[in-house]
Design a protein around this motif. Structure first.
Motif, mmCIF file in Angstrom:
data_model
loop_
_atom_site.group_PDB
_atom_site.id
_atom_site.type_symbol
_atom_site.label_atom_id
_atom_site.label_comp_id
_atom_site.label_asym_id
_atom_site.label_seq_id
_atom_site.Cartn_x
_atom_site.Cartn_y
_atom_site.Cartn_z
ATOM 1 N N HIS A 129 43.655 -11.219 -49.910
ATOM 2 C CA HIS A 129 43.834 -12.672 -49.917
ATOM 3 C C HIS A 129 44.977 -13.120 -49.014
ATOM 4 O O HIS A 129 45.074 -14.315 -48.703
ATOM 5 N N TYR A 130 45.827 -12.197 -48.614
ATOM 6 C CA TYR A 130 47.029 -12.557 -47.861
ATOM 7 C C TYR A 130 46.956 -12.144 -46.394
ATOM 8 O O TYR A 130 47.835 -12.501 -45.612
ATOM 9 N N ALA A 131 45.917 -11.451 -46.015
ATOM 10 C CA ALA A 131 45.849 -10.842 -44.682
ATOM 11 C C ALA A 131 45.979 -11.864 -43.560
ATOM 12 O O ALA A 131 46.543 -11.568 -42.499
ATOM 13 N N ARG A 132 45.486 -13.076 -43.758
ATOM 14 C CA ARG A 132 45.538 -14.080 -42.688
ATOM 15 C C ARG A 132 46.973 -14.505 -42.367
ATOM 16 O O ARG A 132 47.234 -15.120 -41.329
ATOM 17 N N HIS A 133 47.906 -14.194 -43.255
ATOM 18 C CA HIS A 133 49.311 -14.535 -43.023
ATOM 19 C C HIS A 133 50.092 -13.385 -42.390
ATOM 20 O O HIS A 133 51.300 -13.509 -42.197
ATOM 21 N N VAL A 134 49.414 -12.291 -42.072
ATOM 22 C CA VAL A 134 50.091 -11.084 -41.585
ATOM 23 C C VAL A 134 49.773 -10.864 -40.112
ATOM 24 O O VAL A 134 48.606 -10.716 -39.733
ATOM 25 N N ALA A 135 50.807 -10.839 -39.273
ATOM 26 C CA ALA A 135 50.613 -10.547 -37.850
ATOM 27 C C ALA A 135 50.528 -9.047 -37.603
ATOM 28 O O ALA A 135 49.911 -8.605 -36.628
ATOM 29 N N GLY A 136 51.112 -8.273 -38.473
ATOM 30 C CA GLY A 136 51.100 -6.826 -38.362
ATOM 31 C C GLY A 136 52.035 -6.242 -39.402
ATOM 32 O O GLY A 136 52.749 -6.972 -40.107
ATOM 33 N N ALA A 137 52.043 -4.928 -39.506
ATOM 34 C CA ALA A 137 52.870 -4.275 -40.526
ATOM 35 C C ALA A 137 53.286 -2.895 -40.053
ATOM 36 O O ALA A 137 52.667 -2.300 -39.173
ATOM 37 N N VAL B 156 55.477 -2.795 -44.781
ATOM 38 C CA VAL B 156 56.379 -3.913 -44.509
ATOM 39 C C VAL B 156 55.593 -4.915 -43.661
ATOM 40 O O VAL B 156 55.169 -4.604 -42.541
ATOM 41 N N LEU B 157 55.394 -6.111 -44.207
ATOM 42 C CA LEU B 157 54.547 -7.120 -43.589
ATOM 43 C C LEU B 157 55.377 -8.080 -42.731
ATOM 44 O O LEU B 157 56.463 -8.513 -43.148
ATOM 45 N N TYR B 158 54.834 -8.458 -41.574
ATOM 46 C CA TYR B 158 55.503 -9.398 -40.675
ATOM 47 C C TYR B 158 54.583 -10.569 -40.392
ATOM 48 O O TYR B 158 53.390 -10.394 -40.123
ATOM 49 N N ALA B 159 55.166 -11.777 -40.423
ATOM 50 C CA ALA B 159 54.354 -12.993 -40.360
ATOM 51 C C ALA B 159 54.091 -13.477 -38.940
ATOM 52 O O ALA B 159 53.141 -14.231 -38.709
ATOM 53 N N THR B 160 54.913 -13.064 -37.973
ATOM 54 C CA THR B 160 54.767 -13.551 -36.600
ATOM 55 C C THR B 160 54.718 -12.387 -35.623
ATOM 56 O O THR B 160 55.289 -11.315 -35.893
ATOM 57 N N PRO B 161 54.069 -12.589 -34.465
ATOM 58 C CA PRO B 161 54.054 -11.529 -33.454
ATOM 59 C C PRO B 161 55.458 -11.121 -33.012
ATOM 60 O O PRO B 161 55.721 -9.938 -32.771
ATOM 61 N N ALA B 162 56.375 -12.090 -32.907
ATOM 62 C CA ALA B 162 57.739 -11.762 -32.479
ATOM 63 C C ALA B 162 58.426 -10.857 -33.497
ATOM 64 O O ALA B 162 59.092 -9.881 -33.121
ATOM 65 N N ALA B 163 58.284 -11.165 -34.761
ATOM 66 C CA ALA B 163 58.892 -10.328 -35.797
ATOM 67 C C ALA B 163 58.261 -8.943 -35.815
ATOM 68 O O ALA B 163 58.952 -7.932 -36.015
ATOM 69 N N ARG C 265 49.090 -1.114 -55.507
ATOM 70 C CA ARG C 265 49.476 0.261 -55.807
ATOM 71 C C ARG C 265 50.528 0.749 -54.818
ATOM 72 O O ARG C 265 51.402 1.530 -55.150
ATOM 73 N N VAL C 266 50.415 0.286 -53.575
ATOM 74 C CA VAL C 266 51.366 0.639 -52.520
ATOM 75 C C VAL C 266 52.578 -0.286 -52.629
ATOM 76 O O VAL C 266 52.438 -1.462 -52.975
ATOM 77 N N SER C 267 53.767 0.218 -52.352
ATOM 78 C CA SER C 267 54.946 -0.649 -52.271
ATOM 79 C C SER C 267 54.812 -1.565 -51.063
ATOM 80 O O SER C 267 54.370 -1.128 -49.992
ATOM 81 N N VAL C 268 55.191 -2.819 -51.239
ATOM 82 C CA VAL C 268 55.037 -3.815 -50.182
ATOM 83 C C VAL C 268 56.339 -4.594 -50.039
ATOM 84 O O VAL C 268 56.960 -4.973 -51.043
ATOM 85 N N THR C 269 56.746 -4.825 -48.793
ATOM 86 C CA THR C 269 57.865 -5.712 -48.493
ATOM 87 C C THR C 269 57.352 -6.837 -47.607
ATOM 88 O O THR C 269 56.758 -6.577 -46.554
ATOM 89 N N ASP C 270 57.547 -8.073 -48.032
ATOM 90 C CA ASP C 270 57.228 -9.233 -47.217
ATOM 91 C C ASP C 270 58.500 -9.598 -46.459
ATOM 92 O O ASP C 270 59.440 -10.157 -47.026
ATOM 93 N N ALA C 271 58.548 -9.251 -45.174
ATOM 94 C CA ALA C 271 59.779 -9.405 -44.405
ATOM 95 C C ALA C 271 60.187 -10.858 -44.250
ATOM 96 O O ALA C 271 61.384 -11.171 -44.228
ATOM 97 N N ALA C 272 59.227 -11.763 -44.127
ATOM 98 C CA ALA C 272 59.556 -13.170 -43.958
ATOM 99 C C ALA C 272 60.204 -13.738 -45.214
ATOM 100 O O ALA C 272 61.186 -14.481 -45.156
ATOM 101 N N ARG C 273 59.661 -13.394 -46.367
ATOM 102 C CA ARG C 273 60.221 -13.861 -47.634
ATOM 103 C C ARG C 273 61.418 -13.021 -48.095
ATOM 104 O O ARG C 273 62.159 -13.428 -48.968
ATOM 105 N N LYS C 274 61.575 -11.830 -47.499
ATOM 106 C CA LYS C 274 62.587 -10.865 -47.945
ATOM 107 C C LYS C 274 62.426 -10.570 -49.440
ATOM 108 O O LYS C 274 63.389 -10.579 -50.219
#
Length: 405
Positions: free
Chosen positions: A181-189, A139-146, A291-300
């Motif tokens: 390619h998307y890692a720079r948009h991820v604050a943590g997971a 589950v990916l989060y875009a901001t440190p607060a999230a 291959r892994v299931s992924v949830t982009d929390a910001a985009r839901k």
């Protein structure tokens, strides 16, 4: 004992499976011509046994203005002259507090653990071809607060036995190289190694074949319209094909459960949350498709690998029973795939769009068991929201246990 199960989605089919396994005679009724044709077939495909944060959460208040007003919001509300919609919405807002969210989380995790055991026992016994994979979930989060809020939720879930880890964007890429390619948009997971995915439509198709071979009767393309009741018991369910008699009845019609329960004078806190999905052929280039299931929390938005396909699903709309598929919603899911996994699909034009109505309760907890004012031989099994696939075998086991007593 003869049990009539109203509903041939994953919840109704799981219920029929558990009842038949206990030796009961079962009839399944549904207005659709194919099992899984409602909210089940094109769902997000993730089996989220350890990450079950309910939609009703205290954090929703800070997000509410943007969620309701932004044209790109994954949440959409179309107010209607429907007291049930307004009542549900107010109850949902009342449930958006820390105490209710934590209580719901604990109950959902316990139910999910029971459901995992039942689903995996069924898979081992029946060997269904359903693209089942135990690849874990990010589950990916875009901001440190999230990300901080997610870590607090992780600690809460850990108290109920969930095994999860808060990780960096770099670690995400190590686990799922397609995220490079998307890692720079991820604050943590949050990484949950034990999570699974499967094609729910294939599960529904497989369960129908198994159940029919064992004598379960399917009455499909047939709408339940009401009940014949005598002495506080249902004698038969009235349908467009005539009356169907049984000893016990299980209402598992998803978002249609509320309307049918109203014919008995019962009000169920179940309202449809409309969601969408697209399904694409996965790119064959190594490391391109997840291959892994992924949830982009910001985009839901969720991404799940199903064999050589990728399912992309999301959105939550309170728009009644409207099943139209606006092009803008499908474009949004395609753009999410393009942003997160730019090389992940072999083609971005063959999208196989789908919409379904998730039967949601304000708290996120399904409605299971007897209604205090309902007929004595009626059991409810509805209101699973976005967790129908995850919780189906848990609530099915609960209903089967009640009927076996």
């Amino acid at each position: 004992m003869h049990v009539c199960v109203m509903g041939a989605g994953i919840v109704g089919l799981a219920t029929a499976y558990e009842l038949q396994r206990l030796g009961m005679r079962v009839t399944v009724v549904d207005q659709a011509h194919q099992p899984g044709a409602g909210a089940s077939g094109g769902n997000g495909a993730q089996l989220s046994y350890s990450y079950v944060q309910p939609l009703a959460d205290a954090g929703i208040w800070a997000q509410l203005p943007q969620l309701l007003l932004s044209p790109d919001s994954p949440l959409k509300l179309r107010p209607q002259w429907d007291p049930h919609q307004w009542r549900w919405g107010l109850d949902f807002l009342r449930a958006c507090n820390r105490r209710t969210s934590e209580r719901s989380t604990g109950a959902l995790l316990a139910l999910a653990a029971r459901s995992r055991a039942g689903f995996e026992r069924m898979l081992a016994a029946e060997q269904l071809d359903c693209d089942f994979a135990r690849t874990g979930k990010l589950v990916l989060y875009a901001t440190p607060a999230a990300f901080d809020a997610a870590r607090r939720q992780m600690e809460l879930q850990r108290a109920w036995g969930s095994e999860q880890e808060a990780i960096s964007a770099q670690r995400c890429v190590e686990i799922e190289p397609a995220l490079a390619h998307y890692a720079r948009h991820v604050a943590g997971a949050i990484h949950t190694p034990s999570e699974c995915a499967a094609d729910c439509q294939k599960v529904c198709d497989g369960l129908r074949a198994v159940l029919e071979a064992r004598g379960v009767r399917f009455v499909l393309g047939t709408q339940a319209t009401g009940f014949a009741v005598a002495a506080e018991r249902i004698a038969a369910v009235q349908t467009s094909a005539g009356a169907i008699e049984a000893d016990r009845f299980v209402l598992a019609l998803g978002s249609a459960s509320h309307a049918l329960a109203r014919t008995l004078g019962l009000s169920l806190p179940v309202y449809p949350l409309k969601g969408y999905s697209i399904t694409l052929d996965a790119a064959s280039t190594p490391g391109a498709a997840p291959r892994v299931s992924v949830t982009d929390a910001a985009r839901k938005v969720v991404f799940a690998r199903l064999g050589e396909r990728v399912r992309v699903a999301g959105m939550a709309e309170l728009v009644g029973h409207d099943l139209r598929i606006p092009q803008a919603r499908i474009d949004s899911l395609r753009e999410a795939m393009r942003a997160v996994f730019p090389r992940g699909a072999s083609a971005l034009h063959d999208l196989r769009p789908w919409a379904g109505l998730r039967p949601a309760t304000p708290t996120g907890l399904p409605v299971v068991g007897r209604h205090a004012r309902g007929p004595r031989n009626l059991l409810l099994n509805t209101g699973h929201g976005a967790l129908g696939f995850t919780l189906a075998f848990g609530t099915a086991a609960a209903v089967a246990g009640m009927l076996a007593d």
